[in-house]
Scaffold this motif. Structure first.
Motif, mmCIF file in Angstrom:
data_model
loop_
_atom_site.group_PDB
_atom_site.id
_atom_site.type_symbol
_atom_site.label_atom_id
_atom_site.label_comp_id
_atom_site.label_asym_id
_atom_site.label_seq_id
_atom_site.Cartn_x
_atom_site.Cartn_y
_atom_site.Cartn_z
ATOM 1 N N GLU A 53 51.947 21.043 69.066
ATOM 2 C CA GLU A 53 52.530 22.250 68.470
ATOM 3 C C GLU A 53 52.806 22.042 66.985
ATOM 4 O O GLU A 53 52.651 22.960 66.177
ATOM 5 C CB GLU A 53 53.817 22.647 69.207
ATOM 6 N N ARG A 109 49.418 22.257 65.335
ATOM 7 C CA ARG A 109 48.967 23.651 65.257
ATOM 8 C C ARG A 109 49.683 24.379 64.127
ATOM 9 O O ARG A 109 49.066 25.138 63.366
ATOM 10 C CB ARG A 109 49.249 24.368 66.580
ATOM 11 N N PHE A 110 50.982 24.140 63.982
ATOM 12 C CA PHE A 110 51.774 24.889 63.011
ATOM 13 C C PHE A 110 51.492 24.447 61.574
ATOM 14 O O PHE A 110 51.349 25.272 60.677
ATOM 15 C CB PHE A 110 53.260 24.696 63.327
ATOM 16 N N VAL A 111 51.368 23.132 61.344
ATOM 17 C CA VAL A 111 51.308 22.652 59.971
ATOM 18 C C VAL A 111 50.059 21.822 59.691
ATOM 19 O O VAL A 111 49.944 21.200 58.639
ATOM 20 C CB VAL A 111 52.597 21.841 59.663
ATOM 21 N N ASP A 170 47.022 22.511 58.814
ATOM 22 C CA ASP A 170 46.220 22.843 57.637
ATOM 23 C C ASP A 170 46.779 22.202 56.374
ATOM 24 O O ASP A 170 46.042 21.940 55.417
ATOM 25 C CB ASP A 170 46.156 24.361 57.445
ATOM 26 N N ILE A 205 53.795 31.314 55.379
ATOM 27 C CA ILE A 205 53.727 31.458 56.833
ATOM 28 C C ILE A 205 52.897 32.684 57.155
ATOM 29 O O ILE A 205 53.221 33.810 56.741
ATOM 30 C CB ILE A 205 55.132 31.593 57.443
ATOM 31 N N ARG A 247 51.773 30.337 61.529
ATOM 32 C CA ARG A 247 51.347 29.021 61.087
ATOM 33 C C ARG A 247 51.608 28.870 59.597
ATOM 34 O O ARG A 247 51.585 29.847 58.848
ATOM 35 C CB ARG A 247 49.856 28.800 61.368
ATOM 36 N N GLU A 273 50.325 27.843 56.085
ATOM 37 C CA GLU A 273 49.043 27.685 55.407
ATOM 38 C C GLU A 273 49.287 27.299 53.949
ATOM 39 O O GLU A 273 50.185 27.829 53.294
ATOM 40 C CB GLU A 273 48.227 28.967 55.485
#
Length: 461
Positions: free
Chosen positions: A82, A85-87, A89, A158, A162, A164
């Motif tokens: 998780e 997935r969130f950070v 990138d 955000i 997510r 970016e």
């Protein structure tokens, strides 16, 4: 224990073990490069032997660091999906650059350095170890840039749940990394300096290769004097930055429950986290304000006020980290640093008086001080990471939101036991190899060995 607790424990074990090797790599690569440069400039064969001896210990440490570091990347996909997935990138970008640029550069030129003796010119061969040293420390920068985003998010937006990246340059010039990087690198230089001084002291106590280890000690002492003072200076300015960027962490480091102006500095305290008080607290009045603002007056926010601010910003919840752990890890780091400053200054005094070898207890103290930089490094990182709790990304994502939802506690426990056992075996191998080559000393050449008496031969025998 559930999967979250086990995942945190597993990452703590593997990352702490890996970080035992990183600081020595950062510092010893530079020291070995300095030794070979002196050899190139002077032509003195002693410095060539020094380069080979300390370089061999560097290679053992480097190999262990690489092996233990590979595991870290698997954690993000296995236990912290998780978070990825969130950070991912943002966090993945500097790590990718580190692997493609810094690590490949480091490993390539390290190979050339290992196999290039007597094949390259002296100057070219020395250049390869300097490139290894530069790449090693550059590698640290990219990793710390990724970590600094977790401490102080910058250059992002955000979108669709997510984070970016919007500004890669902001990521590289994050105020947090501008303090964290020099602090970490200087800590590595300090680790290498005490490693060299301690091992040199061991051999000087036993009168082994005295000229060789006197020269080694002098180089280690020079780096030790510079790096210990600078790491504390940079750490002071880093702490002042954290007072504003992560006030909860600094309040926990002082177990300061209520805001104060002027703020004291606690030397020793018994922390009662349940009742949010310190029944026993030995303080120096005003020193907390001085360390935070360079003046003996000035407000330092307490834990309760920061908690109230965070509740207003992020909603109801407990935003207080484990205060006792953060409080004592900070003091352990500072105590180790103060001792290292004292022993280096005293060693310099004895060196200049040519009395160092006449004081066996000082040489023994230097030998037993080898673990102190490791203790300071580990406790400092413990404060940095635990003091950020409950956030995995400050202000954006909590730790309990980052764990993989589909990984069971049993699976995490199995891999944790496996990694711990493997790391235990590697620790035994590492200590065996280091001890073996440290006791063996530098390589001898025929000119170093005493001439054996020749047997008289008669024509009639």
């Amino acid at each position: 224990m559930d999967a979250l607790v086990l995942a945190r424990l597993q990452f703590a074990i593997t990352s702490s073990y890996h970080f035992l090797f990183v600081p020595l790599t950062l510092g010893l690569s530079v020291l070995v490069a300095v030794m070979e440069t002196i050899y190139v400039r002077t032509g003195n064969e002693t410095y060539k032997k020094m380069t080979r001896f300390w370089g061999k210990l560097f290679l053992i440490n480097f190999a262990m660091g690489v092996v233990t570091g590979i595991v870290q990347e698997f954690h993000f996909g296995m236990n912290w999906s998780e978070y990825s997935r969130f950070v991912g990138d943002i966090f993945g970008a500097p790590l990718a650059v580190e692997a493609l640029a810094a690590f490949f550069l480091e490993s390539t030129f390290l190979g050339i350095w290992i196999f290039g003796w007597d094949k390259l010119s002296k100057t070219m061969h020395a250049a390869t170890i300097w490139l290894v040293a530069i790449a090693s420390n550059l590698s640290a920068f990219w990793i710390l840039a990724a970590n600094s985003f977790m401490q102080e998010p910058v250059g992002y937006v955000i979108r669709n749940g997510r984070a970016e990246m919007t500004d890669f340059f902001a990521l590289l010039t994050n105020p947090h990394v501008l303090y964290q990087f020099p602090h970490t690198v200087l800590a590595g230089f300090t680790t290498a300096a005490f490693f060299v001084m301690g091992i040199s002291a061991y051999h000087l106590l036993r009168k082994n290769y005295p000229d060789f280890f006197r020269r080694s000690f002098r180089i280690g002492l020079t780096m030790g004097l510079i790096s210990t003072f600078m790491v504390i200076t940079v750490g002071h300015f880093q702490g002042q930055h954290l007072v504003n960027s992560q006030p909860m962490k600094m309040a926990a480091a002082e177990a300061l429950w209520e805001s104060a102006d002027p703020a004291p500095l606690s030397l020793v305290a018994f922390v009662d986290e349940k009742n949010q008080t310190n029944p026993v607290d030995i303080r120096i009045p005003g020193l907390g304000s001085f360390l935070s603002h360079n003046t003996f007056s000035g407000e330092v926010k307490g834990i309760q006020d920061v908690q109230a601010e965070y509740e207003a910003m992020y909603g109801p919840g407990n935003y207080i980290p484990p205060v006792t752990s953060v409080f004592w890890s900070f003091r352990l780091m500072v105590a180790a640093g103060l001792w290292m400053i004292f022993i280096t200054i005293y060693s310099l005094y004895l060196w200049r008086k040519e009395q160092l070898e006449a004081k066996p207890w000082v040489l023994k103290a230097l030998l037993w001080s080898i673990p102190l930089p490791y203790i300071a490094n580990t406790s400092g990182w413990f404060m940095a990471e635990v003091g950020r709790q409950p956030w995995i990304v400050q202000g954006l994502m909590r730790v309990n939101e980052a764990v993989s939802p589909s990984v069971s506690a049993g699976a995490v426990l199995t891999t944790m036991i496996g990694f711990t056992l493997i790391y235990g075996v590697l620790a035994v191998v590492d200590l065996y190899l280091l001890t073996k080559f440290i006791k063996q000393g530098p390589e001898e050449t025929p000119a170093d060995r005493p001439l054996e008496p020749t047997k008289e031969v008669s024509l009639w025998t």
